[in-house]
Design a protein around this motif. Structure first.
Motif, PDB file in Angstrom:
ATOM      1  N   CYS A   1      -0.315   3.164   3.690  1.00 39.15           N
ATOM      2  CA  CYS A   1      -0.045   2.659   5.044  1.00 39.15           C
ATOM      3  C   CYS A   1       1.058   1.599   5.085  1.00 39.15           C
ATOM      4  CB  CYS A   1      -1.327   2.127   5.691  1.00 39.15           C
ATOM      5  SG  CYS A   1      -1.879   0.568   4.999  1.00 39.15           S
TER       6      CYS A   1
ATOM      7  N   ASN B   1      -6.896  -2.205   4.339  1.00 34.49           N
ATOM      8  CA  ASN B   1      -6.727  -1.393   5.535  1.00 34.49           C
ATOM      9  C   ASN B   1      -7.248   0.028   5.369  1.00 34.49           C
ATOM     10  OD1 ASN B   1      -5.768  -2.015   8.018  1.00 34.49           O
ATOM     11  ND2 ASN B   1      -3.722  -1.165   7.669  1.00 34.49           N
ATOM     12  N   CYS B   2      -6.799   0.693   4.297  1.00 37.42           N
ATOM     13  CA  CYS B   2      -7.089   2.123   4.175  1.00 37.42           C
ATOM     14  C   CYS B   2      -7.694   2.517   2.829  1.00 37.42           C
ATOM     15  CB  CYS B   2      -5.820   2.938   4.445  1.00 37.42           C
ATOM     16  SG  CYS B   2      -4.594   2.823   3.151  1.00 37.42           S
TER      17      CYS B   2
ATOM     18  N   CYS C   1      -5.996  -1.449  -0.959  1.00 28.65           N
ATOM     19  CA  CYS C   1      -5.598  -1.848   0.391  1.00 28.65           C
ATOM     20  C   CYS C   1      -6.816  -2.132   1.268  1.00 28.65           C
ATOM     21  CB  CYS C   1      -4.756  -0.736   1.010  1.00 28.65           C
ATOM     22  SG  CYS C   1      -4.300  -1.051   2.713  1.00 28.65           S
TER      23      CYS C   1
ATOM     24  N   CYS D   1       0.847  -1.194   0.000  1.00 23.68           N
ATOM     25  CA  CYS D   1       0.000   0.000   0.000  1.00 23.68           C
ATOM     26  C   CYS D   1       0.882   1.243   0.000  1.00 23.68           C
ATOM     27  CB  CYS D   1      -0.897  -0.007   1.227  1.00 23.68           C
ATOM     28  SG  CYS D   1      -1.832   1.512   1.397  1.00 23.68           S
TER      29      CYS D   1
HETATM   30 ZN   LIG Z   1      -3.196   0.958   3.136  1.00 25.82          ZN
END
Ligand SMILES: [Zn+2]
Length: 210
Positions: free
Chosen positions: A130, A149-150, A147, A127
């Motif tokens: 992050c 996550n983000c 990603c 990513c």
């Molecule tokens: Zn990320």
């Protein structure tokens, strides 16, 4: 206190397995890279010495690394044991390590053939935002190139080319083989076939550690 030393070329899954041991057994993972960065950041006596070596383009001497590892091992949060990831790299460092406390010691070598390493690393994406790492074969993100996550874009690292990976493997082998042979001779080396999937390898490691 138990010491686990993890060996494995880039792409062997060593970092992932170290994290799993840390979580399951409340052992602490010790990475010399992290220790170095922390000391430099704190501007401690050791940190300033490290800065001096780095600014002159020199490697951090083994004595300093061993001292940092020893201090870390003696800190209060380490009770049951610790995992060394990417250390010792040389026989001199092995010698230094004998001054670092451990009642029990186990070395684990995650063996993977070159083709698999190349395939694993080439399918790695990270990513931009992050830094989370995914893999288009083994650890597929929920949405293609996004990603989990983000939500930012996933990209390949520029230095993850087949040529560079193969060079890294050659360097790794030349550097680490004498150390691995040392632990083999000592009789506490466990060799695992890390070409298998992450969870299978983890089950084998868990059996060894417990
Ligand atoms: Zn990320």
């Amino acid at each position: 206190m138990k010491r686990i030393i993890l060996f494995g070329a880039p792409g062997s899954g060593k970092g992932t397995q170290a994290d799993k041991i840390e979580r399951e057994f409340s052992f602490k993972k010790i990475s010399t890279g992290d220790l170095i960065r922390a000391e430099v950041h704190k501007k401690s006596v050791i940190g300033n010495k490290i800065e001096e070596f780095s600014s002159r383009g020199l490697l951090v001497p083994d004595e300093i690394i061993i001292e940092m590892v020893k201090n870390r091992v003696l800190s209060d949060d380490i009770k049951e044991g610790y995992i060394l990831d990417g250390f010792p790299r040389t026989l001199d460092q092995v010698k230094g390590l004998s001054t670092v406390p451990a009642e029990e010691e186990m070395a684990v070598f995650l063996r993977v053939n070159e083709d698999i390493i190349v395939k694993r690393i080439l399918s790695r994406v990270s990513c931009e935002n992050c830094g989370n790492i995914f893999n288009t074969i083994f650890q597929i993100p929920a949405k293609v190139n996004v990603c989990d996550n983000c939500g930012s874009a996933l990209t390949k690292r520029n230095d993850d080319t087949e040529d560079i990976i193969k060079k890294r493997i050659v360097i790794y082998r030349a550097e680490t083989l004498p150390v691995i042979n040392y632990y083999r001779g000592k009789g506490n080396l466990h060799e695992l076939d890390a070409s298998k999937d992450i969870n299978t390898v983890w089950k084998e490691i868990r059996e060894l550690v417990k």
